[in-house]
Design an enzyme around this catalytic site. Sequence first.
Site, PDB file in Angstrom:
ATOM      1  N   ASP A 248       0.821  -1.209   0.000  1.00  0.00           N
ATOM      2  CA  ASP A 248       0.000   0.000   0.000  1.00  0.00           C
ATOM      3  C   ASP A 248       0.851   1.253   0.000  1.00  0.00           C
ATOM      4  O   ASP A 248       2.064   1.214  -0.095  1.00  0.00           O
ATOM      5  CB  ASP A 248      -1.045  -0.014   1.116  1.00  0.00           C
ATOM      6  N   LYS A 270      -4.020   2.920   0.189  1.00  0.00           N
ATOM      7  CA  LYS A 270      -5.111   3.697   0.768  1.00  0.00           C
ATOM      8  C   LYS A 270      -4.560   5.075   1.038  1.00  0.00           C
ATOM      9  O   LYS A 270      -3.457   5.218   1.522  1.00  0.00           O
ATOM     10  CB  LYS A 270      -5.494   3.124   2.135  1.00  0.00           C
ATOM     11  N   MET A 383      -1.402   9.260  12.030  1.00  0.00           N
ATOM     12  CA  MET A 383      -2.533   9.717  11.212  1.00  0.00           C
ATOM     13  C   MET A 383      -3.166  10.987  11.771  1.00  0.00           C
ATOM     14  O   MET A 383      -4.389  11.090  11.845  1.00  0.00           O
ATOM     15  CB  MET A 383      -3.593   8.610  11.110  1.00  0.00           C
TER      16      MET A 383
HETATM   17  N1  SAH Z   1       1.911   0.362  10.623  1.00  0.00           N
HETATM   18  C1  SAH Z   1       2.478   1.694  10.526  1.00  0.00           C
HETATM   19  C2  SAH Z   1       1.463   2.769  10.797  1.00  0.00           C
HETATM   20  C3  SAH Z   1       0.312   2.803   9.859  1.00  0.00           C
HETATM   21  S1  SAH Z   1      -0.771   4.157  10.131  1.00  0.00           S
HETATM   22  C4  SAH Z   1       3.670   1.798  11.474  1.00  0.00           C
HETATM   23  O1  SAH Z   1       3.884   0.917  12.297  1.00  0.00           O
HETATM   24  O2  SAH Z   1       4.403   2.778  11.360  1.00  0.00           O
HETATM   25  C5  SAH Z   1      -0.144   5.382   9.037  1.00  0.00           C
HETATM   26  C6  SAH Z   1       0.508   6.500   9.815  1.00  0.00           C
HETATM   27  O3  SAH Z   1       1.811   6.124  10.228  1.00  0.00           O
HETATM   28  C7  SAH Z   1       0.722   7.751   9.033  1.00  0.00           C
HETATM   29  O4  SAH Z   1      -0.453   8.508   8.962  1.00  0.00           O
HETATM   30  C8  SAH Z   1       1.758   8.438   9.861  1.00  0.00           C
HETATM   31  O5  SAH Z   1       1.194   9.028  11.002  1.00  0.00           O
HETATM   32  C9  SAH Z   1       2.604   7.281  10.336  1.00  0.00           C
HETATM   33  N2  SAH Z   1       3.816   7.087   9.530  1.00  0.00           N
HETATM   34  C10 SAH Z   1       4.222   5.965   8.947  1.00  0.00           C
HETATM   35  N3  SAH Z   1       5.405   6.123   8.335  1.00  0.00           N
HETATM   36  C11 SAH Z   1       5.769   7.385   8.551  1.00  0.00           C
HETATM   37  C12 SAH Z   1       6.879   8.188   8.171  1.00  0.00           C
HETATM   38  N4  SAH Z   1       7.889   7.686   7.450  1.00  0.00           N
HETATM   39  N5  SAH Z   1       6.930   9.466   8.570  1.00  0.00           N
HETATM   40  C13 SAH Z   1       5.941   9.985   9.306  1.00  0.00           C
HETATM   41  N6  SAH Z   1       4.852   9.302   9.680  1.00  0.00           N
HETATM   42  C14 SAH Z   1       4.765   8.021   9.317  1.00  0.00           C
END
Ligand code: SAH
Length: 464
Positions: A248, A270, A383
């Site tokens: 995704d 998404k 998010m």
């Molecule tokens: N499973 C993922 C999170 C999914 S929810 C994890 O463990 O990181 C998606 C959210 O993750 C985004 O909206 C943001 O808030 C955060 N996110 C993921 N990667 C990121 C990045 N490289 N920089 C900033 N925020 C990030």
Amino acid sequence: METLPIFMKVRNRPCLVIGGGDVASRKVNLLQKAGARVTVVAPELHPVLEALLADGQIRHLATTFEPACLEGAAVVIAATDDEEVNRAVSLAAQARNIPVNVVDAPELCTFIVPSIVDRSPLLVAVSSGGAAPVLARMLRTRIETMIPASYGRLAAFAAEFREAVKRRFSNGQQRRIFWEDVFHGAIGEQVLSGQEPAARHAMAQVLAGSGELNHGEVYLVGGGPGDPDLLTFRALRLMQQVDVCVYDKLVSKEVMELVRRDAELIYVGKSRDQHTLPQEDINHLLVRLAKEGKRVLRLKGGDPFIFGRGGEEIETLMENNVPFQVVPGVTAANGVSSYAGIPLTHRDYAQSCLFTTGHLKDGTVNLDWAALVRPKQTVVIYMGLVGLPEICRQLIAHGAEQGLPIAIVQQGTTQRQRVVAGTLATLPGQVENAGLRAPCLIIVGEVVRLREKLAWFEPSPGAV
Ligand code: SAH
């Protein structure tokens, strides 16, 4: 070739180490790993050797070396710091045809002890023939990172079935193809991920002619926050051997580059409010692909079990009896905070850390605000870009200081990382004009102040 590579059996055989210091103790350790009965010849012993002696694990001759000590030895290693003694050991051993190694003196050796990667029963030995031991060790380190730690288990597993496979396939070539399929396929993967009982069961079925060798399976893999160097060894290995990859939007393009070139790529990305494929459909897609016999990589950003809906996906897999494994990844909170120079805990500022989401299923931001405004705590909000003004307003309304530090990090750990830091009162205004792009992570708490001192990562200007 200067030397002949061989592996020598020394289990239960008498082996001799001359010298009682710290180098000698490392050689003793190596010989013991191979099951040798070790005798140490030295007037005095290093504390580590003393402990082994007290434990009855080695024998000790508390004398200086004499040729008579060599009686009956299968192998001798000299590790004293006295050149004369080392030379005497070498000559005496050679006169009796006993293989001898003198540490750091190749000219006195009749055999060399290589650098090894130990995945017993699998062993890799690297030698530079004494020419450049440091180079051999560097190469060993590279090999070490290439061979999964659990490879030994795979070899041991194969040993269990060796006879049965021989009975089943009398033709050597068929046997070879069979083993290649086992090691490359689902059964091999099960062993590598620690699921031996399931692998044994599958193997028995295949050998009895009632099971498929290469049934499909799903790897639910955390791809980390963006920088491909943050992938785990296991993630990378699986990424490079799959037939199809379901990914995704959150997975960075740098990480996608590392997926096997021939794999079919299916985007189910998404973005907020715009679900390319509903979660239900993704769950069933994974089942369908695996049932077609494919090895399916379900690649997720960060960690699959942190706001990743990984739980929902494997529930469907389980209901449909599809084998799977889950590979954790570095979650955004970890990766992004490190690269932004913001430690999530700190003795002076925060003793706990809370991860939450700023975006609920119905699009509202409705959090347990009282729990978020506790002192000496860091709050990480996933998010939260769209809800930022509301989040700041609610935190203040529930008692947080207007001046509480808060930062938002865009695309952390990548060359597109941007950090905007301010206070609860100022950040929404700062962000309004900053044009930040998802994904963005919010970090709230006193720890954000440390960034000024600790920031170390600077993306190159102009990178896209
Ligand atoms: N499973 C993922 C999170 C999914 S929810 C994890 O463990 O990181 C998606 C959210 O993750 C985004 O909206 C943001 O808030 C955060 N996110 C993921 N990667 C990121 C990045 N490289 N920089 C900033 N925020 C990030």
